[in-house]
Scaffold this motif. Structure first.
Motif, PDB file in Angstrom:
ATOM      1  N   SER A   1       0.800  -1.219   0.000  1.00 12.32           N
ATOM      2  CA  SER A   1       0.000   0.000   0.000  1.00 12.32           C
ATOM      3  C   SER A   1       0.836   1.274   0.000  1.00 12.32           C
ATOM      4  CB  SER A   1      -0.932   0.017   1.220  1.00 12.32           C
ATOM      5  OG  SER A   1      -0.199   0.152   2.421  1.00 12.32           O
ATOM      6  N   VAL A   2       2.086   1.179   0.435  1.00  9.76           N
ATOM      7  CA  VAL A   2       2.965   2.369   0.473  1.00  9.76           C
ATOM      8  C   VAL A   2       4.271   2.026  -0.227  1.00  9.76           C
ATOM      9  CG1 VAL A   2       4.072   4.115   1.894  1.00  9.76           C
ATOM     10  CG2 VAL A   2       1.957   3.051   2.682  1.00  9.76           C
ATOM     11  N   SER A   3       4.360   2.351  -1.497  1.00 10.22           N
ATOM     12  CA  SER A   3       5.577   2.069  -2.260  1.00 10.22           C
ATOM     13  C   SER A   3       6.532   3.264  -2.183  1.00 10.22           C
ATOM     14  CB  SER A   3       5.227   1.774  -3.722  1.00 10.22           C
ATOM     15  OG  SER A   3       4.556   2.880  -4.300  1.00 10.22           O
TER      16      SER A   3
ATOM     17  N   PRO B   1      -8.578  -3.972   3.066  1.00  7.20           N
ATOM     18  CA  PRO B   1      -8.359  -2.526   2.953  1.00  7.20           C
ATOM     19  C   PRO B   1      -8.683  -1.787   4.249  1.00  7.20           C
ATOM     20  CG  PRO B   1      -9.435  -3.352   0.985  1.00  7.20           C
ATOM     21  CD  PRO B   1      -9.453  -4.472   1.969  1.00  7.20           C
ATOM     22  N   SER B   2      -9.782  -2.173   4.897  1.00 15.68           N
ATOM     23  CA  SER B   2     -10.139  -1.540   6.168  1.00 15.68           C
ATOM     24  C   SER B   2      -9.149  -1.917   7.259  1.00 15.68           C
ATOM     25  CB  SER B   2     -11.561  -1.953   6.583  1.00 15.68           C
ATOM     26  OG  SER B   2     -12.517  -1.423   5.701  1.00 15.68           O
ATOM     27  N   ALA B   3      -8.685  -3.153   7.243  1.00 12.66           N
ATOM     28  CA  ALA B   3      -7.686  -3.592   8.219  1.00 12.66           C
ATOM     29  C   ALA B   3      -6.404  -2.773   8.089  1.00 12.66           C
ATOM     30  CB  ALA B   3      -7.397  -5.080   8.028  1.00 12.66           C
TER      31      ALA B   3
ATOM     32  N   LEU C   1       4.038  15.287   8.746  1.00 15.22           N
ATOM     33  CA  LEU C   1       3.488  15.168   7.397  1.00 15.22           C
ATOM     34  C   LEU C   1       3.282  13.711   6.984  1.00 15.22           C
ATOM     35  CD1 LEU C   1       5.551  17.975   5.655  1.00 15.22           C
ATOM     36  CD2 LEU C   1       3.114  18.033   6.246  1.00 15.22           C
ATOM     37  N   ALA C   2       4.184  12.845   7.380  1.00 12.69           N
ATOM     38  CA  ALA C   2       4.032  11.423   7.062  1.00 12.69           C
ATOM     39  C   ALA C   2       2.797  10.852   7.753  1.00 12.69           C
ATOM     40  CB  ALA C   2       5.278  10.649   7.478  1.00 12.69           C
ATOM     41  N   GLY C   3       2.568  11.258   8.979  1.00 13.99           N
ATOM     42  CA  GLY C   3       1.354  10.837   9.684  1.00 13.99           C
ATOM     43  C   GLY C   3       0.108  11.343   8.992  1.00 13.99           C
ATOM     44  N   ASP C   4       0.135  12.593   8.587  1.00 15.03           N
ATOM     45  CA  ASP C   4      -1.003  13.163   7.863  1.00 15.03           C
ATOM     46  C   ASP C   4      -1.275  12.395   6.573  1.00 15.03           C
ATOM     47  OD1 ASP C   4      -1.124  15.058   9.842  1.00 15.03           O
ATOM     48  OD2 ASP C   4      -0.191  16.660   8.656  1.00 15.03           O
ATOM     49  N   ALA C   5      -0.200  12.049   5.871  1.00 16.87           N
ATOM     50  CA  ALA C   5      -0.345  11.330   4.605  1.00 16.87           C
ATOM     51  C   ALA C   5      -0.971   9.954   4.828  1.00 16.87           C
ATOM     52  CB  ALA C   5       1.017  11.185   3.927  1.00 16.87           C
ATOM     53  N   MET C   6      -0.593   9.284   5.915  1.00 18.07           N
ATOM     54  CA  MET C   6      -1.174   7.969   6.188  1.00 18.07           C
ATOM     55  C   MET C   6      -2.644   8.061   6.566  1.00 18.07           C
ATOM     56  SD  MET C   6       1.419   5.190   7.779  1.00 18.07           S
ATOM     57  CE  MET C   6       2.248   6.186   9.005  1.00 18.07           C
TER      58      MET C   6
ATOM     59  N   PHE D   1      -8.287   6.426   4.363  1.00 11.09           N
ATOM     60  CA  PHE D   1      -9.632   6.586   3.824  1.00 11.09           C
ATOM     61  C   PHE D   1      -9.675   6.268   2.327  1.00 11.09           C
ATOM     62  CE2 PHE D   1     -10.098   8.938   7.763  1.00 11.09           C
ATOM     63  CZ  PHE D   1     -11.379   8.586   8.158  1.00 11.09           C
ATOM     64  N   HIS D   2      -8.589   6.610   1.634  1.00  4.81           N
ATOM     65  CA  HIS D   2      -8.507   6.314   0.200  1.00  4.81           C
ATOM     66  C   HIS D   2      -8.562   4.810  -0.044  1.00  4.81           C
ATOM     67  CE1 HIS D   2      -6.470   5.802  -3.744  1.00  4.81           C
ATOM     68  NE2 HIS D   2      -7.112   6.921  -4.047  1.00  4.81           N
ATOM     69  N   LEU D   3      -7.867   4.041   0.782  1.00  4.65           N
ATOM     70  CA  LEU D   3      -7.864   2.586   0.629  1.00  4.65           C
ATOM     71  C   LEU D   3      -9.260   2.007   0.810  1.00  4.65           C
ATOM     72  CD1 LEU D   3      -4.659   1.373   2.519  1.00  4.65           C
ATOM     73  CD2 LEU D   3      -5.076   1.325   0.058  1.00  4.65           C
ATOM     74  N   VAL D   4      -9.933   2.429   1.873  1.00  3.36           N
ATOM     75  CA  VAL D   4     -11.275   1.903   2.131  1.00  3.36           C
ATOM     76  C   VAL D   4     -12.206   2.228   0.971  1.00  3.36           C
ATOM     77  CG1 VAL D   4     -13.287   1.992   3.644  1.00  3.36           C
ATOM     78  CG2 VAL D   4     -10.993   2.036   4.634  1.00  3.36           C
ATOM     79  N   ALA D   5     -12.133   3.455   0.494  1.00  8.57           N
ATOM     80  CA  ALA D   5     -13.062   3.916  -0.548  1.00  8.57           C
ATOM     81  C   ALA D   5     -12.796   3.285  -1.902  1.00  8.57           C
ATOM     82  CB  ALA D   5     -12.996   5.440  -0.655  1.00  8.57           C
ATOM     83  N   THR D   6     -11.537   3.028  -2.237  1.00  6.74           N
ATOM     84  CA  THR D   6     -11.204   2.586  -3.592  1.00  6.74           C
ATOM     85  C   THR D   6     -10.864   1.107  -3.718  1.00  6.74           C
ATOM     86  OG1 THR D   6      -8.852   3.150  -3.335  1.00  6.74           O
ATOM     87  CG2 THR D   6     -10.340   4.885  -4.152  1.00  6.74           C
ATOM     88  N   GLU D   7     -10.459   0.470  -2.630  1.00  9.05           N
ATOM     89  CA  GLU D   7      -9.988  -0.909  -2.723  1.00  9.05           C
ATOM     90  C   GLU D   7     -10.951  -1.939  -2.154  1.00  9.05           C
ATOM     91  OE1 GLU D   7      -7.469  -1.662  -4.410  1.00  9.05           O
ATOM     92  OE2 GLU D   7      -6.373   0.205  -4.612  1.00  9.05           O
ATOM     93  N   THR D   8     -11.962  -1.504  -1.426  1.00 10.29           N
ATOM     94  CA  THR D   8     -12.921  -2.460  -0.866  1.00 10.29           C
ATOM     95  C   THR D   8     -13.841  -2.977  -1.967  1.00 10.29           C
ATOM     96  OG1 THR D   8     -12.924  -1.233   1.224  1.00 10.29           O
ATOM     97  CG2 THR D   8     -14.676  -2.842   0.903  1.00 10.29           C
ATOM     98  N   SER D   9     -13.946  -4.281  -2.084  1.00  5.56           N
ATOM     99  CA  SER D   9     -14.788  -4.882  -3.118  1.00  5.56           C
ATOM    100  C   SER D   9     -15.534  -6.074  -2.535  1.00  5.56           C
ATOM    101  CB  SER D   9     -13.943  -5.315  -4.319  1.00  5.56           C
ATOM    102  OG  SER D   9     -12.991  -6.291  -3.927  1.00  5.56           O
ATOM    103  N   GLY D  10     -16.576  -6.496  -3.262  1.00  5.33           N
ATOM    104  CA  GLY D  10     -17.328  -7.665  -2.828  1.00  5.33           C
ATOM    105  C   GLY D  10     -18.460  -7.352  -1.870  1.00  5.33           C
TER     106      GLY D  10
END
Length: 365
Positions: free
Chosen positions: A92-94, A137-139, A181-186, A191-200
């Motif tokens: 998730s963080v490259s 994603p939520s995990a 800033l790194a904390g803010d980015a995470m 929220f981006h992960l939950v919104a875009t990667e959750t499926s099923g």
């Protein structure tokens, strides 16, 4: 109950307490294609990825009263789920531009840890028939937010800590500005992960999960507990009711959110969600009570973070208010209350959550 073990994973990388009753007994009132779809073990090793899962208990839980009752191997379960979570976090963080911020994010996110929150989310999802991939994603999101809170909590103007998970804290390596800033980015990425990667699952379930996560970490959750904690340092009038508010908000809220998010994704109905919510509130407060005890009974080496810092900062803790023994009694009561909430569920599927309550109560770091 259990023997202590050490695992090393290397891979990609509310109710209130009365102050005291007349009998001086503490009283507790009962609580009314994408990387996330794959769960294969990692194949390679990259920097920032030495993961440690320390002092899990090899918990065997009898599920019925038959002559040869089935057992639950908590050690194997935690190992399996931690591998999956750590692989997903790494993906998730490259490392990309700007490199400095992503290095800082990876440094703390992949620094180790027991992964209690993401595993709780997966276990709650599976309790109701959901699959690990749906909850992943939520995990990852809850672990990112937890890591962000630690990075910010360690800063000099907060708890001013130099050690976290056995390593120098993020700001000691990258500087205070980068750590913030790194904390803010995470936080944003979560929220981006939950919104875009959750499926099923349905879009309405995803929206409910996002709302639950926002509530857990905002001014009614984690931030609320943090601000009261900061403003009450050295306050001699802080009582048990105030202390419980701090910990239910600062620590328990995200644990509660983790469990509830998993339950929603697993398809739990409203009544079932409330039962596991009560379970999570109990283990959330339990987690902090045990943390308070460990802070005064273990060394920095054993904890992987600075021991005794609450005492130095003159913070109010459960041992400070009621003593170590009564704190231990209270933790036992919270564990029993948590397990009671799971009584009506399938015993095999509830086993990981029951074992987690036992682990939190008996952990050594």
């Amino acid at each position: 109950m259990a023997s202590v073990m050490n695992l090393s994973i290397t891979h990609f990388c509310s109710s209130h307490l009365k102050q005291k009753s007349p009998s001086n007994k503490l009283v507790f009132h009962g609580l009314n294609s994408n990387p996330f779809l794959k769960s294969k073990p990692p194949q390679n090793v990259i920097p920032y990825s030495s993961m440690s899962i320390s002092s899990f208990h090899t918990t065997k839980i009898a599920m019925d009263s038959s002559p040869k009752p089935p057992t639950f191997d908590f050690k194997s379960y935690m190992l399996e789920k931690a591998i999956s979570v750590n692989k997903a976090l790494d993906a998730s963080v490259s490392l990309q531009e700007p490199v400095k911020i992503h290095e800082s994010m990876r440094y703390s996110l992949l620094a180790g840890g027991k992964r209690v929150r993401p595993i709780l989310s997966i276990a709650a999802c599976e309790l109701f028939g959901g699959h690990e991939a749906v909850a992943m994603p939520s995990a990852c999101a809850v672990e990112m937010i937890h890591t962000m809170s630690l990075m910010h909590d360690d800063l000099p103007f907060m708890d001013n800590d130099d050690l976290r998970r056995g390593k120098p804290t993020n700001h000691k390596v990258y500087g205070e500005s980068v750590a913030v800033l790194a904390g803010d980015a995470m936080l944003a990425l979560a929220f981006h992960l939950v919104a875009t990667e959750t499926s099923g699952v349905s879009s309405s379930q995803v929206v409910r999960v996002i709302v639950e996560l926002a509530k857990a970490i905002g001014a009614e959750g984690l931030v609320a507990g943090q601000i009261v904690d900061v403003c009450s340092e050295g306050d001699p009038n802080l009582g048990l009711k105030d202390l419980e508010f701090i910990h239910r908000s600062k620590t328990a809220a995200l644990l509660e959110g983790s469990v509830v998010m998993g339950a929603i994704l697993g398809g739990a109905n409203d009544e079932e969600v409330e039962k596991v919510r009560k379970y999570a509130r109990c283990i959330g407060l339990l987690f902090q009570v045990v943390d308070d005890i460990l802070d005064v009974t273990k060394s920095s080496k054993e904890l992987g973070k600075t021991a005794g810092k609450d005492l130095v900062a003159d913070k109010t803790t459960y041992p400070k208010l009621i003593g170590i023994e009564k704190s231990r009694e209270f933790s036992d009561e919270l564990k029993r209350e948590a397990v009671d909430q799971l009584a009506g569920f399938n015993s095999d599927k509830a086993a990981p959550l029951i074992a987690m309550a036992n682990y939190i109560a008996n952990r050594d770091n």
